[in-house]
Design a protein around this motif. Structure first.
Motif, PDB file in Angstrom:
ATOM      1  N   THR A 239       0.813  -1.216   0.000  1.00  0.00           N
ATOM      2  CA  THR A 239       0.000   0.000   0.000  1.00  0.00           C
ATOM      3  C   THR A 239       0.844   1.263   0.000  1.00  0.00           C
ATOM      4  O   THR A 239       0.402   2.314  -0.461  1.00  0.00           O
ATOM      5  CB  THR A 239      -0.927   0.023   1.231  1.00  0.00           C
ATOM      6  OG1 THR A 239      -0.137  -0.118   2.416  1.00  0.00           O
ATOM      7  CG2 THR A 239      -1.938  -1.106   1.167  1.00  0.00           C
ATOM      8  N   ASP A 240       2.078   1.180   0.504  1.00  0.00           N
ATOM      9  CA  ASP A 240       2.931   2.362   0.589  1.00  0.00           C
ATOM     10  C   ASP A 240       4.115   2.303  -0.374  1.00  0.00           C
ATOM     11  O   ASP A 240       5.087   3.050  -0.228  1.00  0.00           O
ATOM     12  CB  ASP A 240       3.449   2.551   2.019  1.00  0.00           C
ATOM     13  CG  ASP A 240       4.224   1.324   2.516  1.00  0.00           C
ATOM     14  OD1 ASP A 240       4.197   0.277   1.823  1.00  0.00           O
ATOM     15  OD2 ASP A 240       4.831   1.412   3.612  1.00  0.00           O
ATOM     16  N   THR A 241       4.059   1.437  -1.380  1.00  0.00           N
ATOM     17  CA  THR A 241       5.154   1.339  -2.347  1.00  0.00           C
ATOM     18  C   THR A 241       5.301   2.651  -3.107  1.00  0.00           C
ATOM     19  O   THR A 241       4.307   3.241  -3.547  1.00  0.00           O
ATOM     20  CB  THR A 241       4.904   0.189  -3.339  1.00  0.00           C
ATOM     21  OG1 THR A 241       4.838  -1.047  -2.613  1.00  0.00           O
ATOM     22  CG2 THR A 241       6.028   0.093  -4.369  1.00  0.00           C
ATOM     23  N   GLY A 242       6.524   3.100  -3.281  1.00  0.00           N
ATOM     24  CA  GLY A 242       6.782   4.370  -3.955  1.00  0.00           C
ATOM     25  C   GLY A 242       6.712   4.267  -5.472  1.00  0.00           C
ATOM     26  O   GLY A 242       6.723   3.176  -6.042  1.00  0.00           O
ATOM     27  N   SER A 243       6.681   5.418  -6.118  1.00  0.00           N
ATOM     28  CA  SER A 243       6.542   5.474  -7.576  1.00  0.00           C
ATOM     29  C   SER A 243       7.737   4.846  -8.281  1.00  0.00           C
ATOM     30  O   SER A 243       7.581   4.258  -9.365  1.00  0.00           O
ATOM     31  CB  SER A 243       6.394   6.934  -8.029  1.00  0.00           C
ATOM     32  OG  SER A 243       5.211   7.501  -7.511  1.00  0.00           O
ATOM     33  N   GLY A 244       8.927   4.939  -7.688  1.00  0.00           N
ATOM     34  CA  GLY A 244      10.120   4.401  -8.326  1.00  0.00           C
ATOM     35  C   GLY A 244      10.049   2.898  -8.519  1.00  0.00           C
ATOM     36  O   GLY A 244      10.348   2.377  -9.599  1.00  0.00           O
ATOM     37  N   VAL A 245       9.632   2.191  -7.467  1.00  0.00           N
ATOM     38  CA  VAL A 245       9.528   0.730  -7.558  1.00  0.00           C
ATOM     39  C   VAL A 245       8.411   0.335  -8.525  1.00  0.00           C
ATOM     40  O   VAL A 245       8.567  -0.588  -9.344  1.00  0.00           O
ATOM     41  CB  VAL A 245       9.272   0.125  -6.165  1.00  0.00           C
ATOM     42  CG1 VAL A 245       9.021  -1.382  -6.265  1.00  0.00           C
ATOM     43  CG2 VAL A 245      10.444   0.408  -5.245  1.00  0.00           C
ATOM     44  N   MET A 246       7.279   1.026  -8.443  1.00  0.00           N
ATOM     45  CA  MET A 246       6.189   0.735  -9.380  1.00  0.00           C
ATOM     46  C   MET A 246       6.653   0.927 -10.815  1.00  0.00           C
ATOM     47  O   MET A 246       6.402   0.091 -11.686  1.00  0.00           O
ATOM     48  CB  MET A 246       4.987   1.647  -9.084  1.00  0.00           C
ATOM     49  CG  MET A 246       4.193   1.279  -7.853  1.00  0.00           C
ATOM     50  SD  MET A 246       2.642   2.213  -7.744  1.00  0.00           S
ATOM     51  CE  MET A 246       3.235   3.812  -7.197  1.00  0.00           C
ATOM     52  N   SER A 247       7.334   2.028 -11.074  1.00  0.00           N
ATOM     53  CA  SER A 247       7.792   2.333 -12.428  1.00  0.00           C
ATOM     54  C   SER A 247       8.743   1.267 -12.948  1.00  0.00           C
ATOM     55  O   SER A 247       8.718   0.931 -14.134  1.00  0.00           O
ATOM     56  CB  SER A 247       8.485   3.706 -12.458  1.00  0.00           C
ATOM     57  OG  SER A 247       7.571   4.736 -12.130  1.00  0.00           O
ATOM     58  N   LEU A 248       9.590   0.730 -12.062  1.00  0.00           N
ATOM     59  CA  LEU A 248      10.526  -0.316 -12.467  1.00  0.00           C
ATOM     60  C   LEU A 248       9.774  -1.525 -13.003  1.00  0.00           C
ATOM     61  O   LEU A 248      10.075  -2.020 -14.106  1.00  0.00           O
ATOM     62  CB  LEU A 248      11.390  -0.727 -11.279  1.00  0.00           C
ATOM     63  CG  LEU A 248      12.263  -1.979 -11.493  1.00  0.00           C
ATOM     64  CD1 LEU A 248      13.288  -1.736 -12.585  1.00  0.00           C
ATOM     65  CD2 LEU A 248      12.931  -2.400 -10.185  1.00  0.00           C
TER      66      LEU A 248
END
Length: 538
Positions: A375-384
């Protein structure tokens, strides 16, 4: 001036007819790269429409007084008409020429879009969405048929790569453009925007496109085959659409699935008896072509089914607007845009097997990565992980399309294009339905325990069912009059439960992608791709 590809009669061993010559176009007519630009404009219109309309649904509901059921029909009517008609539409292109069917498809799609924008009631919107689906079905296989006939084998993969790039960019751009239009103009503009695009595509098509028709193209129509296949596709797709509502154990779900199976068996039997079948059974004697169709279905299950929940994750768990959610998916789109033409070059040089297997391996890795999001994953990891998914999908979209279309005889290129598109549509439906069932089962299993552990008051049967339905979409069922502490606890429970369901659905999608790796090794370069090599201007 209308060109014609002349095909030798079939050889004694039953192999496909070989081309003798192709009449060159005069001036710019028939120029391969301009042909690609022309079909890309038409395909862009349909691809945009696939995602842009969802953004307009709330405004349509408010303006026309539409119910939730009405809004579902706006999507389902289009999808059913498209899925049922694709293979038949491809056959029409083989019979009358892909130039004609492409131009009719583009003009009809644009006209239906204008009619939707002018509609004063929800019934007319739904009716004209059916027409959009029918005309879209004419357009898509014809676009692939034109590329197949125009480009030689050594450049066909690059052309399909650019074609895939346009589809990826348009699909991702739909929510962003739709959000801007709905917010700053009105919902009607979402449909009116197709009119100038359609006019441009028709003008370019009338000027640029050269008609390509094989000498041994179909001369008659398999009407019983069309009826049987259309009915089978309708029953299958309708069962998949309604399964979440009826339940996978529901009587109506299995009645429609059983009817689809019976109709498909009847269709297969009929096709062995008719002189000019809608889909010649010999087409599936090509192991690479059959593997390409299966690969396209598996890819669509993993991609569309897995991505279905990502939109809810971004909007309902992270609280993003549709436009922001679309922007966060740009790494996926960007890698598809960059990767598709590069995949075309790689497949041309190395063949499809390794790029397809590698693409599905990256897709499996990306879906596994999405199972680790929180729920708190940042945009950088999602984008990867979104970027890895885009990089994996690019060679699969390009390679599987070339394997299907390139391994079909020239006179069946429209049918092959319809098969490719149908595989995508059925795979997407299967992915959404099956992974949706996985999500629902996980939520139903985990929610009562999570709710109790959080110390929340027990729910009655009807409340529990409504709460579970909301949580499946990442929505926290919080009413405005609840104390902030209680609302916060409910939100945390709802989002944590949704994430557990999304994790399992993503792992299931990863497993499907892993199976597809093995299927990829059954493919090979299109055996009939040289049939389109006779046109000049390269």
């Amino acid at each position: 001036m209308t060109g014609r590809i002349t095909m030798d009669k079939s050889t004694g061993d039953g192999g496909p007819a070989a081309p003798r010559a192709a009449e060159r176009g005069t001036g710019l007519r028939g120029h391969p790269w301009l042909t690609l630009v022309t079909v890309a404009v038409g395909v862009m219109m349909v691809a945009l429409d696939g995602t842009i309309v969802a953004i307009a649904n709330p405004a349509i509901a408010k303006d026309l007084g539409a119910t939730w059921s009405n809004l579902q029909w706006i999507t389902n009517a289009y999808f059913l008409a498209l899925a049922v008609s694709l293979i038949t539409a491809g056959k029409l292109g083989d019979r009358f020429g892909h130039r004609q069917t492409f131009l009719i498809g583009v003009a009809g799609f644009a006209a239906a879009s204008a009619a939707i924008g002018l509609s004063q009631g929800i019934t007319m919107v739904i009716v004209f969405r059916v027409f959009q689906g029918l005309f879209g079905a004419l357009l898509m296989p014809a676009a692939l048929g034109l590329l197949r006939a125009t480009f030689p084998a050594e450049r066909l993969n690059m052309a399909i790569g650019i074609w895939g790039m346009v589809i990826g960019a348009s699909t991702a751009g739909g929510p962003i453009l739709g959000g801007v239009l709905v917010e700053h103009v009105n919902w009607e503009s979402v449909f009116f925007i197709n009119v100038p695009v359609g006019v441009l595509a028709v003008a370019l098509g009338a000027w640029i496109l050269l008609d390509h028709r094989a000498e041994n193209a179909p001369r008659s129509f398999d009407i019983p085959g069309i009826v049987l296949l259309s009915a089978a596709m309708f029953c299958l797709v309708w069962a998949l659409i309604k399964a979440p509502e009826w339940g996978w154990g529901g009587l109506w779900t299995w009645l429609f699935i059983g009817a689809a199976i019976a109709l498909f068996i009847g269709f297969a039997g009929w096709e062995t008896q008719v002189r000019e079948p809608l889909i010649p059974p010999a087409l599936f004697r090509s192991v690479p072509l059959s593997a390409g169709v299966v690969l396209m279905v598996l890819m669509a299950i993993a991609f569309m089914g897995g991505l279905f929940f990502v939109t809810f994750y971004l909007q309902n768990v992270h609280g993003m607007s549709p436009i922001d959610a679309g922007l966060h998916l740009l790494p996926l789109t960007g890698m598809m845009i960059v990767g598709s033409p590069l995949a075309g070059v790689l497949i041309t040089k190395a063949g499809p097997r390794v790029p397809l297997a590698g693409g599905m391996a990256l897709t499996a890795l990306a879906m596994y990565g999405m199972s680790t999001l929180e729920t708190d994953t940042g945009s950088g990891v999602m984008s990867l992980w979104f970027a890895v998914l885009g990089l994996g999908l690019a060679p699969v979209m390009v390679g599987a399309t070339e394997v299907i279309v390139g391994n079909a005889p020239m006179e069946l290129s429209g049918v092959a294009g319809g098969l490719q598109q149908s595989a995508m549509q059925i795979g997407g439906s299967l992915g959404t339905a099956v992974l949706g069932a996985v999500m629902a089962s996980k939520v139903d299993n985990d929610l009562p325990g999570n709710w109790q552990e959080a110390g929340l008051p027990p729910l009655g049967p009807e409340q529990a069912e409504a709460t579970a339905e909301a949580v499946q979409f990442g929505i926290a069922p919080v009413s405005p009059d609840l104390p902030p502490e209680v609302a916060g606890t409910i939100t945390e429970v709802a989002h944590d439960t949704f994430m557990s369901g999304m994790h399992l659905a993503s792992l299931t999608a990863a497993a499907v992608a892993a199976v597809a790796i093995a299927v990829a090794f059954l493919t090979k370069r299109g055996a009939n791709a040289e049939a389109g090599a006779g046109v000049g201007h390269i």
